[in-house]
Design an enzyme around this catalytic site. Structure first.
Site, PDB file in Angstrom:
ATOM      1  N   LYS A  72      46.424  40.925  -5.632  1.00 54.97           N
ATOM      2  CA  LYS A  72      46.439  40.269  -6.877  1.00 54.97           C
ATOM      3  C   LYS A  72      47.549  39.648  -8.110  1.00 54.97           C
ATOM      4  CE  LYS A  72      46.287  44.866  -8.092  1.00 54.97           C
ATOM      5  NZ  LYS A  72      45.742  46.080  -6.376  1.00 54.97           N
ATOM      6  N   ARG A  92      43.474  50.735 -14.956  1.00 53.82           N
ATOM      7  CA  ARG A  92      44.136  51.329 -13.695  1.00 53.82           C
ATOM      8  C   ARG A  92      42.965  52.803 -13.458  1.00 53.82           C
ATOM      9  NH1 ARG A  92      48.902  49.323 -11.063  1.00 53.82           N
ATOM     10  NH2 ARG A  92      48.763  49.880  -8.958  1.00 53.82           N
ATOM     11  N   ARG A 101      56.014  44.802   3.965  1.00 55.19           N
ATOM     12  CA  ARG A 101      56.053  43.779   2.809  1.00 55.19           C
ATOM     13  C   ARG A 101      58.330  44.397   2.500  1.00 55.19           C
ATOM     14  NH1 ARG A 101      52.230  44.243  -2.822  1.00 55.19           N
ATOM     15  NH2 ARG A 101      53.334  46.102  -3.092  1.00 55.19           N
ATOM     16  N   ARG A 130      59.530  48.036  -1.231  1.00 58.00           N
ATOM     17  CA  ARG A 130      59.499  48.835  -2.506  1.00 58.00           C
ATOM     18  C   ARG A 130      59.029  50.314  -2.554  1.00 58.00           C
ATOM     19  NH1 ARG A 130      54.440  46.215  -5.939  1.00 58.00           N
ATOM     20  NH2 ARG A 130      53.895  48.092  -5.541  1.00 58.00           N
ATOM     21  N   ARG A 135      48.751  55.981  -2.446  1.00 61.05           N
ATOM     22  CA  ARG A 135      48.370  55.216  -3.569  1.00 61.05           C
ATOM     23  C   ARG A 135      47.096  54.606  -3.543  1.00 61.05           C
ATOM     24  NH1 ARG A 135      52.238  49.955  -2.836  1.00 61.05           N
ATOM     25  NH2 ARG A 135      51.551  49.794  -4.662  1.00 61.05           N
TER      26      ARG A 135
HETATM   27  P1  AMP Z   1      51.692  47.599  -9.489  1.00 62.48           P
HETATM   28  O1  AMP Z   1      53.117  47.373  -8.789  1.00 62.48           O
HETATM   29  O2  AMP Z   1      50.447  47.891 -10.018  1.00 62.48           O
HETATM   30  O3  AMP Z   1      50.984  48.755  -7.672  1.00 62.48           O
HETATM   31  O4  AMP Z   1      52.488  48.914  -9.801  1.00 62.48           O
HETATM   32  C1  AMP Z   1      52.975  49.813  -9.220  1.00 62.48           C
HETATM   33  C2  AMP Z   1      53.124  51.107  -9.848  1.00 62.48           C
HETATM   34  O5  AMP Z   1      53.103  51.767 -10.859  1.00 62.48           O
HETATM   35  C3  AMP Z   1      51.788  52.044  -9.318  1.00 62.48           C
HETATM   36  O6  AMP Z   1      51.439  52.713  -8.230  1.00 62.48           O
HETATM   37  C4  AMP Z   1      52.404  53.062 -10.712  1.00 62.48           C
HETATM   38  O7  AMP Z   1      52.749  54.104 -10.165  1.00 62.48           O
HETATM   39  C5  AMP Z   1      52.373  52.238 -11.844  1.00 62.48           C
HETATM   40  N1  AMP Z   1      51.558  51.449 -12.338  1.00 62.48           N
HETATM   41  C6  AMP Z   1      51.395  49.968 -12.546  1.00 62.48           C
HETATM   42  N2  AMP Z   1      50.128  49.524 -13.465  1.00 62.48           N
HETATM   43  C7  AMP Z   1      50.099  50.669 -13.848  1.00 62.48           C
HETATM   44  C8  AMP Z   1      48.983  51.631 -14.803  1.00 62.48           C
HETATM   45  N3  AMP Z   1      48.288  50.735 -15.281  1.00 62.48           N
HETATM   46  N4  AMP Z   1      48.716  52.644 -15.314  1.00 62.48           N
HETATM   47  C9  AMP Z   1      49.355  53.636 -14.704  1.00 62.48           C
HETATM   48  N5  AMP Z   1      50.144  53.226 -13.834  1.00 62.48           N
HETATM   49  C10 AMP Z   1      50.934  52.368 -13.625  1.00 62.48           C
END
Ligand code: AMP
Length: 220
Positions: A16, A91, A125, A158, A169
């Site tokens: 994404k 989400r 990654r 990460r 996740r």
């Molecule tokens: P991502 O980089 O989008 O995978 O986000 C990394 C982490 O940030 C996720 O595993 C959540 O802990 C938090 N996070 C990001 N976006 C959201 C969201 N829209 N709602 C809740 N937690 C979020």
């Protein structure tokens, strides 16, 4: 006129962020990644960052009201008037409904990749903590092992790309985020894209979708 209000759906690691960055460069639309905003808050050591870190490190979701505060602030900025590319938001169903109450989405791109491919993508990654460039220990190695090609910073994994966290996740995705596919399908704005292909092939399919909908003009 650019007026694409796009949401990216798909499990962690489906690409994404990669696709949103490329579209942002092509169309001049802002790439809004809640994950990036939160990681930046962690890096800066802000109050939000301190609270978010433990939740993110175990692969859970930040509470809806916190995320909605962040996203509302971001979407009222002038650069979002002509459209936006949302990556990692919404989400949960509550986030999607809240978004509908203050803005509209005219395209939801669901990127599909088989789970076993995703695990491999995520655990191998690596990223540059300084400039954000992503690498992969199998498909996209840096020229010098462990060092960013662009800025020379040591690469890191990460916290949430460790295998145990990746599994949680995925569980969170299936339980909380996957229902959004039906939500946007019901609104008639959903497009499914096979993400288990070359980045450029996936990109050109997404471009076709957006251009067919007449929502974007090329700025490049
Ligand atoms: P991502 O980089 O989008 O995978 O986000 C990394 C982490 O940030 C996720 O595993 C959540 O802990 C938090 N996070 C990001 N976006 C959201 C969201 N829209 N709602 C809740 N937690 C979020």
């Amino acid at each position: 006129m650019n007026r694409a209000k796009v949401v990216f759906l798909g499990a962690p690691g489906t690409g994404k962020g990669t696709q949103a960055k490329k579209l942002s460069a092509k169309y001049g639309l802002p790439h809004v990644s809640t994950g990036d905003i939160l990681r930046n808050a962690v890096k800066m050591g802000t109050e939000l960052g301190l609270k978010a870190k433990t939740i993110m490190d175990r692969g859970d979701l930040i509470p809806d009201e916190v995320i909605l505060g962040i996203i509302k602030n971001r979407l009222v900025k002038p650069d979002c008037k002509k459209g936006f590319l949302l990556d990692g938001f919404p989400r949960t169903l509550a986030q999607a409904e809240a978004l509908d109450s203050f803005n509209s989405v005219n395209c939801a791109i669901q990127i599909d990749v088989p789970d076993d491919v995703l695990v491999k993508r995520l655990v191998l990654r690596r990223s540059c903590p300084s400039c954000g460039t992503m690498y992969h220990l199998e498909y996209q190695l840096p020229r010098v092992e462990g060092v960013c090609d662009k800025c020379g910073t040591a690469l890191v994994q990460r916290e949430d790309d460790r295998e145990d966290v990746v599994k949680s996740r995925f569980r969170v995705y299936v339980e909380k985020t996957a229902p959004l596919i039906g939500y946007y399908q019901g609104k008639g704005v959903l497009h499914n894209v096979n993400g288990n292909r070359n980045v450029e092939v996936v990109f050109s399919e997404i471009v076709q979708i957006l251009e067919a909908a007449g929502d974007v003009n090329d700025e490049g």
